[in-house]
Design a protein around this motif. Structure first.
Motif, PDB file in Angstrom:
ATOM      1  N   SER A  12      -1.308   7.277  -3.459  1.00  0.00           N
ATOM      2  CA  SER A  12      -1.944   6.178  -2.725  1.00  0.00           C
ATOM      3  C   SER A  12      -0.923   5.175  -2.203  1.00  0.00           C
ATOM      4  N   SER A  13       0.381   5.427  -2.432  1.00  0.00           N
ATOM      5  CA  SER A  13       1.444   4.511  -1.976  1.00  0.00           C
ATOM      6  C   SER A  13       1.161   3.083  -2.439  1.00  0.00           C
ATOM      7  N   SER A  14       0.769   2.932  -3.697  1.00  0.00           N
ATOM      8  CA  SER A  14       0.330   1.612  -4.180  1.00  0.00           C
ATOM      9  C   SER A  14       1.423   0.553  -4.064  1.00  0.00           C
ATOM     10  N   ARG A  15       2.672   0.951  -4.284  1.00  0.00           N
ATOM     11  CA  ARG A  15       3.744  -0.051  -4.187  1.00  0.00           C
ATOM     12  C   ARG A  15       3.939  -0.520  -2.753  1.00  0.00           C
ATOM     13  N   GLY A  17       1.528  -0.375  -0.303  1.00  0.00           N
ATOM     14  CA  GLY A  17       0.348  -1.066   0.198  1.00  0.00           C
ATOM     15  C   GLY A  17      -0.232  -0.476   1.478  1.00  0.00           C
ATOM     16  N   TRP A  52      -5.522  10.811  -2.552  1.00  0.00           N
ATOM     17  CA  TRP A  52      -6.065   9.534  -2.108  1.00  0.00           C
ATOM     18  C   TRP A  52      -6.490   9.643  -0.638  1.00  0.00           C
ATOM     19  N   GLU A  75      -4.902  10.806  -9.442  1.00  0.00           N
ATOM     20  CA  GLU A  75      -4.436   9.605 -10.153  1.00  0.00           C
ATOM     21  C   GLU A  75      -3.783   9.942 -11.490  1.00  0.00           C
TER      22      GLU A  75
END
Length: 196
Positions: A12-15, A17, A52, A75
């Motif tokens: 999800s490339s959370s870092r 965003g 994601w 996840e």
């Protein structure tokens, strides 16, 4: 020798965003570049592993021409995505070996993928891994004798665990640009400044 190739694009490339799979580099999304280089390589089959927001990520490459599979448990970490891709390819055909690549290493290209295949043939080793930043990592090629070990990984464990555990059977290919991956906006800015 039948070679499969798994492109991991499930995160999800959370870092960051925003989805790094869709970052544009040299006029194409990272996922599109990865797919095009893979298609041109000497591999026999490939699959893109999504997780994601799969519909969004599919918009970044020609998903009508390229097989993709969705990891519902993305996840849980990299192990499950790799395993979904590996099982998908194993069900399709009798694979002798598989290459694992990420879509956020912008400098992986067809030449490097073919180099892995050739290095395995010449070296007789069971694993060919890329060497960068004092470590060994992906893209990496694994002989089918390691498939069971790859399918037994858990959670955030990645292929690196298999590589490091079997060092005596690893041939390394120098790929200094392998250390460049895109986790933050600063990484993306740095990429734009690189003159390559």
């Amino acid at each position: 020798m039948k070679t499969g190739l798994i492109i991991l694009a499930a995160g999800s490339s959370s870092r960051l965003g925003r989805p790094k799979q869709l970052i544009e580099f040299q006029g194409k999304t990272l996922i599109q570049r990865a797919v095009e280089f893979a298609v041109k390589s000497k591999t026999d089959s490939l699959v893109v592993v999504l997780g994601w927001n799969p519909q969004l990520i599919q918009s970044g490459f020609d998903s009508t021409q390229t097989p993709s599979v969705i990891n519902e448990n993305w996840e849980e970490g990299m192990a499950s995505s790799m395993q979904v891709g590996l099982r998908f390819l194993m069900e399709k055909e009798q694979l002798d070996q598989v290459i694992l690549m990420l879509c956020d290493q912008p400098f992986v290209d067809t030449k490097l993928l073919d180099q892995l295949i050739l290095a395995k043939k010449k070296s007789g080793k069971g694993i060919v891994a890329c060497a960068y930043s004092d470590t060994l990592g992906v893209p990496a090629l694994f002989d089918q004798k390691y498939f069971e070990e790859m399918l037994a990984l858990k959670g955030s464990e990645g292929a690196k665990k298999v590589i490091l555990k079997n060092r005596k059977d690893v041939f390394k290919v120098d790929f200094p640009l392998g250390e460049i991956d895109l986790d933050t906006e600063a990484d993306i800015e740095k990429l734009k400044d690189l003159k390559i």
